[in-house]
Design a protein around this motif. Structure first.
Motif, PDB file in Angstrom:
ATOM      1  N   ALA A  14       8.897  -1.033  -9.788  1.00  0.00           N
ATOM      2  CA  ALA A  14       8.979  -1.058 -11.254  1.00  0.00           C
ATOM      3  C   ALA A  14       8.841  -2.476 -11.807  1.00  0.00           C
ATOM      4  CB  ALA A  14      10.284  -0.420 -11.721  1.00  0.00           C
ATOM      5  N   SER A  15       9.417  -3.453 -11.113  1.00  0.00           N
ATOM      6  CA  SER A  15       9.340  -4.829 -11.621  1.00  0.00           C
ATOM      7  C   SER A  15       7.897  -5.339 -11.609  1.00  0.00           C
ATOM      8  CB  SER A  15      10.247  -5.757 -10.819  1.00  0.00           C
ATOM      9  OG  SER A  15       9.830  -5.826  -9.479  1.00  0.00           O
ATOM     10  N   ALA A  51       7.218   4.247  -7.406  1.00  0.00           N
ATOM     11  CA  ALA A  51       7.233   3.781  -8.797  1.00  0.00           C
ATOM     12  C   ALA A  51       8.549   3.086  -9.114  1.00  0.00           C
ATOM     13  CB  ALA A  51       6.993   4.951  -9.744  1.00  0.00           C
ATOM     14  N   THR A  52       9.640   3.623  -8.609  1.00  0.00           N
ATOM     15  CA  THR A  52      10.951   3.007  -8.826  1.00  0.00           C
ATOM     16  C   THR A  52      11.057   1.680  -8.069  1.00  0.00           C
ATOM     17  OG1 THR A  52      11.980   5.158  -9.137  1.00  0.00           O
ATOM     18  CG2 THR A  52      13.441   3.337  -8.557  1.00  0.00           C
ATOM     19  N   ALA A  53      10.617   1.678  -6.814  1.00  0.00           N
ATOM     20  CA  ALA A  53      10.715   0.476  -5.975  1.00  0.00           C
ATOM     21  C   ALA A  53       9.891  -0.681  -6.537  1.00  0.00           C
ATOM     22  CB  ALA A  53      10.276   0.793  -4.556  1.00  0.00           C
ATOM     23  N   TYR A 105       1.038   5.636  -8.337  1.00  0.00           N
ATOM     24  CA  TYR A 105       1.160   5.247  -6.935  1.00  0.00           C
ATOM     25  C   TYR A 105       0.633   6.311  -5.969  1.00  0.00           C
ATOM     26  CZ  TYR A 105       3.777   1.344  -8.708  1.00  0.00           C
ATOM     27  OH  TYR A 105       4.123   0.199  -9.376  1.00  0.00           O
ATOM     28  N   ASN A 130       0.220  -0.794  -9.296  1.00  0.00           N
ATOM     29  CA  ASN A 130       1.117  -1.485 -10.227  1.00  0.00           C
ATOM     30  C   ASN A 130       0.534  -1.589 -11.626  1.00  0.00           C
ATOM     31  OD1 ASN A 130       3.246  -1.979  -8.412  1.00  0.00           O
ATOM     32  ND2 ASN A 130       2.129  -3.711  -7.550  1.00  0.00           N
ATOM     33  N   GLU A 157       7.249   8.958  -6.753  1.00  0.00           N
ATOM     34  CA  GLU A 157       8.348   8.573  -7.644  1.00  0.00           C
ATOM     35  C   GLU A 157       9.182   7.438  -7.048  1.00  0.00           C
ATOM     36  OE1 GLU A 157       7.718  11.797  -6.667  1.00  0.00           O
ATOM     37  OE2 GLU A 157       6.742  12.399  -8.534  1.00  0.00           O
ATOM     38  N   LYS A 158       9.463   7.511  -5.754  1.00  0.00           N
ATOM     39  CA  LYS A 158      10.230   6.439  -5.108  1.00  0.00           C
ATOM     40  C   LYS A 158       9.471   5.125  -5.145  1.00  0.00           C
ATOM     41  CE  LYS A 158      13.082   9.059  -1.851  1.00  0.00           C
ATOM     42  NZ  LYS A 158      13.366   9.295  -0.422  1.00  0.00           N
ATOM     43  N   ASN A 202       5.239  -3.401 -11.926  1.00  0.00           N
ATOM     44  CA  ASN A 202       4.570  -2.653 -12.983  1.00  0.00           C
ATOM     45  C   ASN A 202       4.894  -3.251 -14.355  1.00  0.00           C
ATOM     46  OD1 ASN A 202       4.991  -0.060 -15.016  1.00  0.00           O
ATOM     47  ND2 ASN A 202       3.074  -0.019 -13.857  1.00  0.00           N
ATOM     48  N   LYS A 203       6.141  -3.604 -14.585  1.00  0.00           N
ATOM     49  CA  LYS A 203       6.557  -4.154 -15.878  1.00  0.00           C
ATOM     50  C   LYS A 203       6.032  -5.564 -16.097  1.00  0.00           C
ATOM     51  CE  LYS A 203      10.683  -1.354 -16.364  1.00  0.00           C
ATOM     52  NZ  LYS A 203      12.136  -1.303 -16.298  1.00  0.00           N
TER      53      LYS A 203
END
Length: 152
Positions: A82-83, A78-80, A57, A52, A75-76, A85-86
């Protein structure tokens, strides 16, 4: 007087039964002791945190179970996540923080379930982790983490 064939059959059945009693425990999955559970929880959460914080990942995925790897790509993930990470919520202090298990470690089928919470001065982190045995090692197969900064 029994025939030789009957004695031989009895010996073969007894050998199979004896062999099965020695081999069966090798297939049984035991719940790891408290120290090993601690290592599983902390290493899974620290690997998750590293992913994160960096947005990479690939190591997280590489350390997960084969079953997890077959379901997700970098990629999946990173999308899952994302919150996470941000938000840049750093879970690093969990490496040495105390935690409480909500439930005693249990096996759900072949999956080991470890559920609990970390409470630090700044964070409350609830975790629900699942692990599967791959090559005689517990590997992450499911993760649910809820991390909140405490209001100051």
């Amino acid at each position: 007087m029994k025939s030789i064939r009957a004695n031989l059959a009895t010996c073969i059945v007894a050998l199979f039964a004896l062999a099965f009693t020695y081999v069966a425990p090798a297939f049984a999955v035991d719940i790891p002791d408290d120290d090993d559970q601690d290592i599983l929880i902390r290493s899974a959460l620290m690997t998750f945190n590293d992913a994160n914080m960096t947005g990479n990942y690939s190591v997280f995925l590489a350390k997960a179970s084969k079953e997890f790897q077959s379901q997700f790509t970098v990629e999946k993930l990173a999308t899952a996540f994302a919150s996470f990470n941000k938000s840049k919520i750093d879970l690093e202090e969990l490496a040495t923080a105390d935690y409480e298990s909500y439930e005693k470690a249990k096996l759900d089928g072949n999956a080991l379930a470890l559920v609990g919470t970390f409470k630090t001065d700044e964070l409350e982190v609830k975790y629900n982790l699942h692990f599967l045995q791959n090559d005689n090692a517990w590997k992450l197969s499911g993760i649910n983490v809820d991390a909140n900064k405490k209001k100051q």
